[in-house]
Design a protein around this motif. Structure first.
Motif, PDB file in Angstrom:
ATOM      1  N   ILE A 101       0.844  -1.193   0.000  1.00  0.00           N
ATOM      2  CA  ILE A 101       0.000   0.000   0.000  1.00  0.00           C
ATOM      3  C   ILE A 101       0.877   1.241   0.000  1.00  0.00           C
ATOM      4  O   ILE A 101       1.831   1.345   0.773  1.00  0.00           O
ATOM      5  CB  ILE A 101      -0.937   0.012   1.231  1.00  0.00           C
ATOM      6  CG1 ILE A 101      -1.941  -1.143   1.137  1.00  0.00           C
ATOM      7  CG2 ILE A 101      -1.670   1.341   1.345  1.00  0.00           C
ATOM      8  CD1 ILE A 101      -2.852  -1.267   2.338  1.00  0.00           C
ATOM      9  N   ASP A 102       0.580   2.170  -0.899  1.00  0.00           N
ATOM     10  CA  ASP A 102       1.228   3.478  -0.930  1.00  0.00           C
ATOM     11  C   ASP A 102       0.113   4.518  -0.864  1.00  0.00           C
ATOM     12  O   ASP A 102      -0.570   4.774  -1.854  1.00  0.00           O
ATOM     13  CB  ASP A 102       2.054   3.641  -2.204  1.00  0.00           C
ATOM     14  CG  ASP A 102       2.878   4.928  -2.202  1.00  0.00           C
ATOM     15  OD1 ASP A 102       2.522   5.861  -1.450  1.00  0.00           O
ATOM     16  OD2 ASP A 102       3.866   5.008  -2.950  1.00  0.00           O
ATOM     17  N   ARG A 103      -0.094   5.099   0.294  1.00  0.00           N
ATOM     18  CA  ARG A 103      -1.199   6.044   0.461  1.00  0.00           C
ATOM     19  C   ARG A 103      -1.008   7.297  -0.381  1.00  0.00           C
ATOM     20  O   ARG A 103      -1.976   7.893  -0.852  1.00  0.00           O
ATOM     21  CB  ARG A 103      -1.339   6.421   1.934  1.00  0.00           C
ATOM     22  CG  ARG A 103      -1.815   5.282   2.828  1.00  0.00           C
ATOM     23  CD  ARG A 103      -2.128   5.779   4.216  1.00  0.00           C
ATOM     24  NE  ARG A 103      -2.495   4.690   5.117  1.00  0.00           N
ATOM     25  CZ  ARG A 103      -2.832   4.865   6.384  1.00  0.00           C
ATOM     26  NH1 ARG A 103      -2.845   6.085   6.899  1.00  0.00           N
ATOM     27  NH2 ARG A 103      -3.152   3.839   7.147  1.00  0.00           N
ATOM     28  N   GLU A 104       0.241   7.723  -0.577  1.00  0.00           N
ATOM     29  CA  GLU A 104       0.491   8.952  -1.336  1.00  0.00           C
ATOM     30  C   GLU A 104      -0.024   8.837  -2.762  1.00  0.00           C
ATOM     31  O   GLU A 104      -0.646   9.757  -3.294  1.00  0.00           O
ATOM     32  CB  GLU A 104       1.986   9.266  -1.333  1.00  0.00           C
ATOM     33  CG  GLU A 104       2.346  10.522  -2.114  1.00  0.00           C
ATOM     34  CD  GLU A 104       3.837  10.800  -2.124  1.00  0.00           C
ATOM     35  OE1 GLU A 104       4.268  11.689  -2.880  1.00  0.00           O
ATOM     36  OE2 GLU A 104       4.568  10.124  -1.369  1.00  0.00           O
ATOM     37  N   ALA A 105       0.239   7.699  -3.403  1.00  0.00           N
ATOM     38  CA  ALA A 105      -0.205   7.490  -4.782  1.00  0.00           C
ATOM     39  C   ALA A 105      -1.568   6.811  -4.854  1.00  0.00           C
ATOM     40  O   ALA A 105      -2.110   6.642  -5.942  1.00  0.00           O
ATOM     41  CB  ALA A 105       0.826   6.657  -5.545  1.00  0.00           C
ATOM     42  N   GLY A 106      -2.121   6.431  -3.698  1.00  0.00           N
ATOM     43  CA  GLY A 106      -3.421   5.765  -3.694  1.00  0.00           C
ATOM     44  C   GLY A 106      -3.388   4.377  -4.275  1.00  0.00           C
ATOM     45  O   GLY A 106      -4.400   3.881  -4.773  1.00  0.00           O
ATOM     46  N   VAL A 107      -2.224   3.707  -4.211  1.00  0.00           N
ATOM     47  CA  VAL A 107      -2.029   2.408  -4.855  1.00  0.00           C
ATOM     48  C   VAL A 107      -2.152   1.288  -3.829  1.00  0.00           C
ATOM     49  O   VAL A 107      -1.651   1.395  -2.704  1.00  0.00           O
ATOM     50  CB  VAL A 107      -0.643   2.345  -5.527  1.00  0.00           C
ATOM     51  CG1 VAL A 107      -0.315   0.930  -5.968  1.00  0.00           C
ATOM     52  CG2 VAL A 107      -0.601   3.283  -6.721  1.00  0.00           C
ATOM     53  N   ARG A 108      -2.806   0.222  -4.253  1.00  0.00           N
ATOM     54  CA  ARG A 108      -2.899  -0.974  -3.414  1.00  0.00           C
ATOM     55  C   ARG A 108      -2.705  -2.185  -4.318  1.00  0.00           C
ATOM     56  O   ARG A 108      -3.421  -2.355  -5.307  1.00  0.00           O
ATOM     57  CB  ARG A 108      -4.255  -1.022  -2.720  1.00  0.00           C
ATOM     58  CG  ARG A 108      -4.472  -2.232  -1.847  1.00  0.00           C
ATOM     59  CD  ARG A 108      -5.760  -2.090  -1.057  1.00  0.00           C
ATOM     60  NE  ARG A 108      -6.867  -1.716  -1.909  1.00  0.00           N
ATOM     61  CZ  ARG A 108      -7.998  -1.166  -1.471  1.00  0.00           C
ATOM     62  NH1 ARG A 108      -8.139  -0.911  -0.196  1.00  0.00           N
ATOM     63  NH2 ARG A 108      -8.973  -0.870  -2.307  1.00  0.00           N
ATOM     64  N   LEU A 109      -1.728  -3.017  -3.992  1.00  0.00           N
ATOM     65  CA  LEU A 109      -1.413  -4.180  -4.806  1.00  0.00           C
ATOM     66  C   LEU A 109      -1.434  -5.413  -3.918  1.00  0.00           C
ATOM     67  O   LEU A 109      -0.694  -5.502  -2.934  1.00  0.00           O
ATOM     68  CB  LEU A 109      -0.037  -4.030  -5.452  1.00  0.00           C
ATOM     69  CG  LEU A 109       0.391  -5.148  -6.403  1.00  0.00           C
ATOM     70  CD1 LEU A 109      -0.492  -5.153  -7.642  1.00  0.00           C
ATOM     71  CD2 LEU A 109       1.854  -4.991  -6.791  1.00  0.00           C
ATOM     72  N   ALA A 110      -2.305  -6.361  -4.246  1.00  0.00           N
ATOM     73  CA  ALA A 110      -2.371  -7.623  -3.513  1.00  0.00           C
ATOM     74  C   ALA A 110      -1.388  -8.608  -4.129  1.00  0.00           C
ATOM     75  O   ALA A 110      -1.170  -8.616  -5.343  1.00  0.00           O
ATOM     76  CB  ALA A 110      -3.785  -8.187  -3.566  1.00  0.00           C
ATOM     77  N   LEU A 111      -0.797  -9.435  -3.291  1.00  0.00           N
ATOM     78  CA  LEU A 111       0.160 -10.435  -3.747  1.00  0.00           C
ATOM     79  C   LEU A 111      -0.381 -11.826  -3.441  1.00  0.00           C
ATOM     80  O   LEU A 111      -1.068 -12.024  -2.435  1.00  0.00           O
ATOM     81  CB  LEU A 111       1.510 -10.216  -3.062  1.00  0.00           C
ATOM     82  CG  LEU A 111       2.121  -8.826  -3.315  1.00  0.00           C
ATOM     83  CD1 LEU A 111       3.377  -8.633  -2.492  1.00  0.00           C
ATOM     84  CD2 LEU A 111       2.407  -8.623  -4.793  1.00  0.00           C
TER      85      LEU A 111
END
Length: 457
Positions: A101-111
């Motif tokens: 999770i990167d809150r600054e870029a609003g990115v969420r990647l599940a692995l």
């Protein structure tokens, strides 16, 4: 790619996780537990609702809440509380997924949960170094395989690039990749790719492990889109239907019209259970020229070939049902698809359930029977029936002044007359439904004078 990633910094926040639960009422609850910042928080999706709940102090288990609802977790179980209502118990239905999770870029990647933590690392590349990997990118995330054998270099498993939509400070516009983005906002475009290079000796443990990990990313119904999402989007793999609603000729929207679209799995109706709602979208018309297109997210991983699904829509005006529509021809194989649904005028009332569907069943001397009723049509399977059940058009009439409330369905039948069903709010159980809890008791009058009695839910 590997040499550029050396310049990156590993993302090492406390681990974040996504957990999928199945609740006692049949609904699915998915929560992403975000520990990438302070305070920790849970992003929760259930049905068509989404919440962002900050962490709260708790003497037992983990607790998240916002004053109106609370989510408590312990081990493989979760309890959702809303207002003063009873607690809803949910149980984990799959292994937890690790999240980046990167809150600054609003990115969420599940692995993939099958990946071993010591076999990969997530690297963040920003600024000028990001532009080396992807021209114009403001940030790039690289998931790198970490080899087991000494002396071997790491290899990229997945690359995710974030590009601004507008020109940067140097006046240049980002060079947009040719493939379709995973997501887009007003400020950014998000692209992903799965590199296919195999840098390790054929047949070696590292070559085999790398291929297995790549296969875990590719075997989902919609590929990388099932692993990627933006903060605030529904949790878990999601498909999206863009539903265009058409009114009957001469009809117009009115400000305040309440519109609801649902995607239902009708498989359970064949065993007299309730339909499973895979997605729901609601909107309110703002004017006569209101755009009649709704975006309907749904649980894409629950779609299976050969199962019956229905797209339904209803329009309420001042609390009364005025238009409705349903279709079983839905392009669910694609993660994002468009579908048109033409509504028809309805003279009767809305059905007595929130979903607009009621499933009744019972057993008479000839065997089990089932009756499925929606806003527009009904399907009856009666003892001794041969062949497929035809749909019969009809309408509801509600007698809400009665206590308990009563509703009457009258639908087209054969030449001997219509099918009439009277349902009353009441609890009962029948053998055809394996003693499933019910919400209504039913009396069904068939053509030629036969009468059936059963339970509905």
């Amino acid at each position: 790619m590997a040499s550029a990633a050396v310049m990156a910094a590993p993302l090492t926040p406390p681990p974040s996780w996504r957990m999928s639960y199945r609740c006692d009422d049949g609904s699915r609850l998915v929560a992403s537990f975000d520990h990438a910042g302070a305070p920790s928080r849970a992003w929760v999706s259930r049905l068509d609702q989404r919440w962002e709940l900050p962490s709260l102090d708790s003497a037992e288990g983990a607790l998240f809440g916002d004053g109106r609802r609370r989510l408590r977790t312990r081990g493989n179980e979760a309890w959702l509380e809303e207002g003063d209502g009873p607690s809803l118990t949910c149980r984990g239905e799959a292994a937890p997924q690790r999240l980046m999770i990167d809150r600054e870029a609003g990115v969420r990647l599940a692995l993939p949960p099958s990946w071993l933590p010591d076999r990969y690392v997530v690297l963040a590349v920003r600024g000028e170094e990001a532009a080396v990997l992807q021209p114009g990118a403001e940030s790039v995330y690289v998931v790198e395989y970490q080899p087991q054998a000494a002396g071997l270099r790491s290899a990229p498993l997945l690359v995710l690039a974030v590009l601004p939509r507008r020109a940067g400070s140097d006046g240049r516009t980002a060079a947009v990749p040719r493939q379709a983005p995973l997501a887009a906002t007003e400020e950014r475009l998000y692209f992903g790719r799965l590199p296919g290079e195999q840098p390790y000796p054929p047949g070696s443990p590292d070559a085999q492990t790398l291929e297995v990990m790549r296969a875990a990313l590719e075997r989902t119904p919609h590929g990388l889109r099932d692993w990627f999402s933006l903060l605030g989007e529904p949790e878990g793999p999601q498909g999206r239907l863009s539903v265009a609603l058409g009114l009957p000729a001469g009809a117009r929207w009115r400000q305040g019209d309440e519109v609801e679209v649902q995607l239902l799995d009708l498989t359970q109706s064949e065993t007299a259970s309730v339909p499973q709602r895979l997605g729901r979208a609601r909107a309110t018309a703002t004017s006569a020229a209101w755009p009649p297109r709704l975006l309907l997210p749904f649980e894409s991983e629950r779609i299976e070939t050969g199962r019956p699904y229905a797209l339904t829509a209803r329009v309420l005006r001042n609390g009364r049902l005025v238009y409705a529509g349903e279709s079983t021809r839905i392009p669910l194989a694609r993660p994002a698809a468009k579908v048109a649904l033409t509504l028809v005028s309805v003279r009767g009332d809305a059905g007595p359930t929130e979903s607009g569907w009621l499933y009744c069943s019972g057993v008479d001397k000839r065997g089990p029977w089932r009756l499925q009723i929606g806003d527009l049509s009904s399907r009856l399977a009666w003892p001794g029936q041969r062949g497929a059940t035809p749909a019969a058009r009809g309408q509801w009439h509600r007698l809400d002044a009665e206590q308990p409330p009563v509703a009457v369905w009258r639908g087209g039948g054969d030449r001997d007359g219509p099918v009439v069903a009277m349902v009353r709010e009441d609890s009962c159980a029948d053998r055809a439904a394996d003693l499933l809890p019910s919400t209504h008791r039913a009396w069904v009058s068939l053509p030629a004078g036969r009468v059936l009695q059963g339970c509905c839910r």
